[in-house]
Scaffold this active site. Structure first.
Site, PDB file in Angstrom:
ATOM      1  N   GLY A  80      -7.458   1.758 -11.762  1.00  0.00           N
ATOM      2  CA  GLY A  80      -8.405   1.927 -12.871  1.00  0.00           C
ATOM      3  C   GLY A  80      -7.817   1.535 -14.208  1.00  0.00           C
ATOM      4  N   THR A  93     -11.694  -0.396  -8.997  1.00  0.00           N
ATOM      5  CA  THR A  93     -12.207   0.843  -9.558  1.00  0.00           C
ATOM      6  C   THR A  93     -13.338   0.603 -10.558  1.00  0.00           C
ATOM      7  OG1 THR A  93     -10.013   1.739  -9.202  1.00  0.00           O
ATOM      8  CG2 THR A  93     -11.451   2.981 -10.673  1.00  0.00           C
ATOM      9  N   CYS A 120       0.834  -1.200   0.000  1.00  0.00           N
ATOM     10  CA  CYS A 120       0.000   0.000   0.000  1.00  0.00           C
ATOM     11  C   CYS A 120       0.870   1.251   0.000  1.00  0.00           C
ATOM     12  CB  CYS A 120      -0.921   0.028   1.201  1.00  0.00           C
ATOM     13  SG  CYS A 120      -1.932   1.521   1.167  1.00  0.00           S
ATOM     14  N   GLY A 178      -7.458  -2.291 -13.188  1.00  0.00           N
ATOM     15  CA  GLY A 178      -8.168  -1.683 -14.296  1.00  0.00           C
ATOM     16  C   GLY A 178      -9.197  -2.540 -14.982  1.00  0.00           C
TER      17      GLY A 178
HETATM   18  C1  LIG Z   1     -10.218   3.298  -2.690  1.00  0.00           C
HETATM   19  C2  LIG Z   1      -9.245   2.168  -2.726  1.00  0.00           C
HETATM   20  C3  LIG Z   1      -8.881   1.508  -1.541  1.00  0.00           C
HETATM   21  C4  LIG Z   1      -7.966   0.467  -1.550  1.00  0.00           C
HETATM   22  N1  LIG Z   1      -7.643  -0.186  -0.388  1.00  0.00           N
HETATM   23  C5  LIG Z   1      -6.826  -1.270  -0.422  1.00  0.00           C
HETATM   24  C6  LIG Z   1      -6.569  -2.054   0.742  1.00  0.00           C
HETATM   25  O1  LIG Z   1      -7.103  -1.787   1.828  1.00  0.00           O
HETATM   26  N2  LIG Z   1      -5.734  -3.125   0.659  1.00  0.00           N
HETATM   27  C7  LIG Z   1      -5.143  -3.477  -0.535  1.00  0.00           C
HETATM   28  O2  LIG Z   1      -4.396  -4.447  -0.581  1.00  0.00           O
HETATM   29  N3  LIG Z   1      -5.392  -2.769  -1.667  1.00  0.00           N
HETATM   30  C8  LIG Z   1      -6.217  -1.678  -1.636  1.00  0.00           C
HETATM   31  N4  LIG Z   1      -6.487  -0.996  -2.809  1.00  0.00           N
HETATM   32  C9  LIG Z   1      -5.913  -1.456  -4.076  1.00  0.00           C
HETATM   33  C10 LIG Z   1      -6.904  -2.332  -4.861  1.00  0.00           C
HETATM   34  O3  LIG Z   1      -7.213  -3.495  -4.134  1.00  0.00           O
HETATM   35  C11 LIG Z   1      -6.342  -2.717  -6.235  1.00  0.00           C
HETATM   36  O4  LIG Z   1      -5.130  -3.422  -6.066  1.00  0.00           O
HETATM   37  C12 LIG Z   1      -6.079  -1.507  -7.117  1.00  0.00           C
HETATM   38  O5  LIG Z   1      -7.085  -0.537  -6.929  1.00  0.00           O
HETATM   39  C13 LIG Z   1      -5.996  -1.861  -8.602  1.00  0.00           C
HETATM   40  O6  LIG Z   1      -7.184  -2.427  -9.055  1.00  0.00           O
HETATM   41  P1  LIG Z   1      -8.337  -1.594  -9.825  1.00  0.00           P
HETATM   42  O7  LIG Z   1      -7.672  -0.856 -10.929  1.00  0.00           O
HETATM   43  O8  LIG Z   1      -9.326  -2.620 -10.267  1.00  0.00           O
HETATM   44  O9  LIG Z   1      -8.929  -0.653  -8.820  1.00  0.00           O
HETATM   45  C14 LIG Z   1      -7.393   0.064  -2.790  1.00  0.00           C
HETATM   46  C15 LIG Z   1      -7.776   0.719  -3.968  1.00  0.00           C
HETATM   47  C16 LIG Z   1      -8.681   1.758  -3.963  1.00  0.00           C
HETATM   48  C17 LIG Z   1      -9.059   2.422  -5.259  1.00  0.00           C
END
Ligand SMILES: Cc1cc2nc3c(=O)[nH]c(=O)nc-3n(C[C@H](O)[C@H](O)[C@H](O)COP(=O)(O)O)c2cc1C
Ligand SMILES: Cc1cc2nc3c(=O)[nH]c(=O)nc-3n(C[C@H](O)[C@H](O)[C@H](O)COP(=O)(O)OP(=O)(O)OC[C@H]3O[C@@H](n4cnc5c(N)ncnc54)[C@H](O)[C@@H]3O)c2cc1C
Ligand SMILES: Cc1cc2nc3c(=O)[nH]c(=O)nc-3n(C[C@H](O)[C@H](O)[C@H](O)COP(=O)(O)OP(=O)(O)OC[C@H]3O[C@@H](n4cnc5c(N)ncnc54)[C@H](O)[C@@H]3O)c2cc1C
Ligand SMILES: Cc1cc2nc3c(=O)[nH]c(=O)nc-3n(C[C@H](O)[C@H](O)[C@H](O)COP(=O)(O)O)c2cc1C
Ligand code: FES
Ligand code: FES
Lengths: 307, 261, 307, 261
Positions: free
Chosen positions: A219, A268, A132, A246
């Site tokens: 995203g 996202t 993170c 994404g």
């Molecule tokens: C608002 C938000 C909160 C997130 N919180 C966490 C979290 O608590 N633990 C974690 O491992 N990843 C967290 N992530 C990362 C997501 O799990 C993911 O790895 C990342 O958003 C990429 O995927 P996406 O493009 O589908 O959103 C968070 C992402 C977003 C956007």
């Protein structure tokens, strides 16, 4: 032809389908109930849980960017005790495996959360968030150095026999080095990717948009990077992979599977449209029917095509 | 909660840059309360630009007609695309979201304070109160930069609600800031409760005025949102109990419990 | 009020405005002549030039992704001798500094190109591309290790007294470490960023879209990452920076300047709309007039706001 | 080269998924030659989705009317957005781009071979030749999957050009592949020159046929493009002299000089 099965085994778990929520984008499942039940997913992945409650970062915490968004939530969460009190009873009735995303500032923090939860039958496995970018200590620092990643994985491995997934950071020169060390440390599965470190500036105010200055980029914008990392890691480790980054359509999910992911997670994309997970599940099924193939054959398919 | 493709029933330019959009959404209209909002996807289906939905308050809820209305200002990419919608088009929306206003039963008089496009949810509240609590005295203090920023005054008139119009340039109503006019009025008249929606500096000033006089009230806040449903923790405001989500714990908060910096 | 000046000094050069073409997106300037002359830019940055001609990668070489694109051109270029024969005479008449982007597979390759060109008065400076992800040898390998980056910079530094810009790769764990070593090696300026390594899969064909499998991700999608890197490097080195990555509007360019860039370069934005560079130049000027400020005050402004 | 916001004069659905779009663009019409194409930005201004322009061939060039037409098939995100354009809208375009066709002066007869949406540039060529070289015998071999993939046949008829229609399912014209019909015809009749545009497998087969009979000709290629003007080297094809840019060195190449894999 029979309806294609989406069932898949992942790190010892049997999932109804290969679509999961990305940690932190689905809370503990309650908020999306008006849209769909947690068992729409093959498994639920929770928001990060820490040993003590974490307040998170001051606002503004989120900001839209081209085909993406920045977030700097700072892992706000009520801590493992509140999780046990509130989230576990809520999730119990749903027939879906629950994977707890675990965060910490020190290795004993991670171990502490896992030890506290491992005996709950409602918990099917753990996902270590060593990636993170939005917390000062711990978090990404664990995920950018192969040796630290090895150590935290090995210590947590000793604390649980349940499936152990480690979530990798994309903010590294060579993700395969981290992946290999985490495999050696005994992980059962890898999730990739977490967010890319990014920022935005409000030019009217002349200052960073996010109170935390930097945040994690997620995203569709990051999909090509995520896909490349899944591709690279698939060639170097033999663990199953969860592809994240994404995904907004079934075609995106299928790309990840062809790059080597056994399952995918959507974050996202669900903000973009709350029905995305259900659409992706249905779309994968359609694709399999149309192509007259099965889910397993998709995994890593693109590697075999270029041999 | 409803999520649907809603049909645009009407799209009207109210003033340069300001629009009213009416959507056919019977389920939503049946559930919604004043102060709630909906998430609106501005791009066409499949478009990733903008990626996230935009929160817009309900301006009118027509339960019989099965429709809801919004009033919005085109300020950026998302609202510019909303402005291009036309009658007959479909839009992806979900809601109603948020908690809505809660006016104490004991209140006999209510001051509404609106700045710019903070007005729409207050009109929604006023219309409902006129129906549900005809005995309640309701007045609106409405501030804008210039005359064209004060919208649908004829609707307020039709609803028989006294409006104190204020413009910064004096082009309509009193000249100055709406909070100054509110303060002046409070020297003559009292209100039991206050509800404000508008830019943060205005909300701060309203709270200041209210606290000084011991008037209770509610504020409707804005914030950048991602999910709009409480899952992402992206939209929090500072609250005396810690961070609170504007999308589900708000957007309406008691005046004295939020920290507006 | 007078019309605001966009003139800026960068690494010893005086530029009419702070807007440059990103290397490889503007050829040697000829192709965009029907749209605008090279002196629309503060300086011209050429496509990468190598010692010998390079054929480049097989097609497909480009592919659109959400708010971005992948490219795997593979630095196709006719080599330094053809550059001298063809590009220099073409660029001579324009009153605009020419910065040659230099590529190589070995350190002597880089030095060779710079030695061959340094005495041409038409050439104002060099940009070392140690960050191209699309070639098998050299390229990005130089830009992901601080010591290698140091060595190539130092060797080239010895070969020229002209301004030396080094273009950094974003595909690293800590870009500031590379930036610092490159500063120590004697660079005059840093460009950041080059493309992020990404890929895409054609799910109908079940294979990577690009013949080269992976490619470089550019365009608005990567802007938050680029901006963050400019921000980080600005805090750690005192060299002037050229901000690159996803610029499509004047507001984007201003964000980079507020993050610490003295100038910006536009690549994919010009593909999106060939008039982007001219629009960005005009838009910066408008912003300065509207805000009653000058260009220098913008540089690093957002850092001062959070102190 | 012209770059402009062009007004949509007409938008017509030719068949399910096929569209004709006419743009007012006098400068472009004055400059353009058959076989050239334009870059078209499908999204509205400011939209990043799609990010890159799409190359579309010119189907008609009306120098007097100051307009150009395109025919396109909606296959993905960009062409779907093009399909949503309506009369009166503005579109960002630039062109004319590419080299265009070159028919040797000595040629007495010309076989055009079109597959699917490879047809439009060939119609442009045929129209020009009918005007400029009335003595030249021109015939079209036109293949599609099914009847509805064969477009504007009435235009070819109006231009007085013989069309050999071929569909894969036999729903119109001969059944089979267009190249089989071409081959059969060549056993009876000869052509001095051949020009083909369509999917790669078709182009390969046409080249094979042409080479066997020693007929010279040209192929119009497609490729993913980024800049469309020769700067990015993104669109190259394999050519006997190395990689060549489809956007400026092509899209039209001599049959024997490109390598279609
Ligand atoms: C608002 C938000 C909160 C997130 N919180 C966490 C979290 O608590 N633990 C974690 O491992 N990843 C967290 N992530 C990362 C997501 O799990 C993911 O790895 C990342 O958003 C990429 O995927 P996406 O493009 O589908 O959103 C968070 C992402 C977003 C956007
Ligand atoms: C609960 C709620 C109810 C709202 N109701 C209304 C309404 O009834 N009518 C109306 O016109 N607007 C309303 N807004 C504000 C509206 O959501 C924003 O104007 C809109 O999201 C801007 O999107 P954009 O893409 O056009 O602008 P962007 O391109 O995203 O940004 C343009 C400008 O808008 C500002 N902005 C962006 N998002 C927000 C936001 N969520 N809150 C405050 N400022 C923002 C930014 O500071 C930026 O300067 C409401 C916001 C919330 C949170
Ligand atoms: C010189 C030239 C002239 C063209 N003329 C015409 C024309 O007159 N009429 C017409 O309908 N089409 C024409 N095309 C093809 C047209 O450019 C593509 O169909 C279009 O770019 C697809 O964009 P999209 O966003 O809709 O599809 P995408 O979402 O980008 O892709 C959808 C599908 O289209 C294919 N595709 C995308 N881009 C291209 C491309 N550049 N070439 C070939 N296939 C592609 C992909 O394989 C994909 O499967 C031409 C292409 C070139 C290079
Ligand atoms: C088609 C293409 C070719 C490129 N060629 C080069 C090159 O030769 N040398 C180099 O240093 N960078 C090269 N780049 C990287 C760009 O200069 C720039 O760093 C990157 O594209 C990010 O900027 P953008 O988002 O504005 O395109 C190339 C990028 C593209 C898209
Ligand atoms: S917007 Fe996600 S919690 Fe409020
Ligand atoms: S598309 Fe850029 S060179 Fe052809």
């Amino acid at each position: 032809m029979n309806e294609p099965s989406l069932e898949i085994r992942l790190a010892g778990l049997t999932l109804r389908n290969p679509v999961l929520p990305a940690s932190g984008t689905y809370g503990y499942g309650r908020e999306y109930l008006p849209f769909f039940a947690p068992d729409t997913f093959g498994a639920v992945v929770t928001k990060g849980v820490s040993l003590e409650p974490w307040p998170g970062n001051p606002p503004p915490r989120v900001y839209e960017t081209p085909a993406g968004m920045l977030n700097a939530i700072g892992l706000q969460n009520p801590g493992v005790e509140a999780f046990i009190r509130e989230a576990i009873p809520f999730l119990r009735p749903f027939q879906t495996p629950v994977i707890v995303n675990v965060v910490g500032k020190t290795i004993p923090d991670y171990v502490g959360v896992v030890e506290r939860l491992t005996d709950y039958s409602e918990i099917s496995g753990f996902e270590l968030n060593i990636s993170c970018p939005n917390v000062k200590e711990g978090g990404m620092a664990f995920g950018t150095d192969p040796e630290t990643a090895y150590r935290v994985t090995r210590e947590v491995r000793r604390a649980t026999r349940k499936p152990l997934i480690v979530k990798l950071s994309p903010n590294v020169t060579d993700v395969t080095l981290i992946a290999q060390r985490v495999e050696e440390a005994g992980a059962d599965c890898l999730s990739l990717i977490n967010t890319l470190l990014g920022m935005a500036i409000d030019i009217r105010k002349g200052r960073p948009v996010l109170a935390n200055v930097v945040g994690g980029l997620s995203g569709p914008a990051i999909k090509p990077v995520a896909l490349r990392m899944v591709w690279q890691v698939y060639r170097k480790v033999s663990l199953p992979l969860i592809g994240i980054g994404g995904i907004a359509t079934a075609a995106d999910a299928i790309e990840f599977m062809m790059a080597g992911a056994s399952a995918v997670a959507i974050g996202t994309g669900t903000f973009h449209d709350p029905m995305t997970p259900a659409r992706v599940v249905a779309g994968i099924k359609e694709f399999l029917a149309e192509q007259r193939t099965d889910l397993k054959s998709l995994i890593g398919l693109a590697h075999r095509a270029i041999r | 909660m409803i999520q649907q493709e809603a049909l645009v029933q009407e799209m009207k330019i109210l003033a340069p840059g300001y629009y009213r959009l009416d959507l056919l959404a019977p389920g939503l209209a049946a559930e919604a309360r004043p102060g709630q909002f909906i998430q609106v996807r501005a791009g066409d289906d499949g478009s990733l630009d903008p990626l996230l939905a935009r929160p817009i308050s309900l301006y009118r809820i027509d339960r019989n007609g099965g429709s809801v209305s919004m009033i919005f200002k085109a300020v950026g990419r998302g609202t510019a695309q909303l402005a291009a919608k036309q009658r007959g088009m479909l839009m992806k929306i979900w809601g109603p979201l948020g908690n809505g206003f809660a006016i104490p039963d004991a209140a006999q008089s209510l001051a509404l304070v609106a700045g710019g496009v903070g007005m729409p949810p207050l009109f929604c509240l006023a219309e409902e109160l006129r129906r549900a609590r005809p005995g309640l005295r309701v007045e609106l203090f409405y501030g804008g930069r210039t005359q064209r920023d004060l919208l649908v005054l004829e609707q307020w008139e039709a609803a028989d609600i006294r409006v104190h119009s204020v413009t910064e340039d004096g082009s309509y109503g009193r000249k100055g800031l709406v909070t100054a006019v509110l303060e002046a009025q409070l020297r003559q008249k009292d209100y039991d409760f206050m509800v404000a929606c508008g830019p943060t500096p205005m909300l701060k000033a309203v709270r200041q005025v209210a606290l000084e006089r011991g008037i209770a009230g509610q504020l409707s806040l804005e914030s950048y949102m991602a999910c709009g449903v409480g899952a992402c923790l992206g939209c929090v405001c500072k609250h005396k109990a810690g961070y609170r989500r504007v999308c589900v714990d708000g957007p309406v908060f008691a005046m004295d419990e939020v920290d507006l910096e």
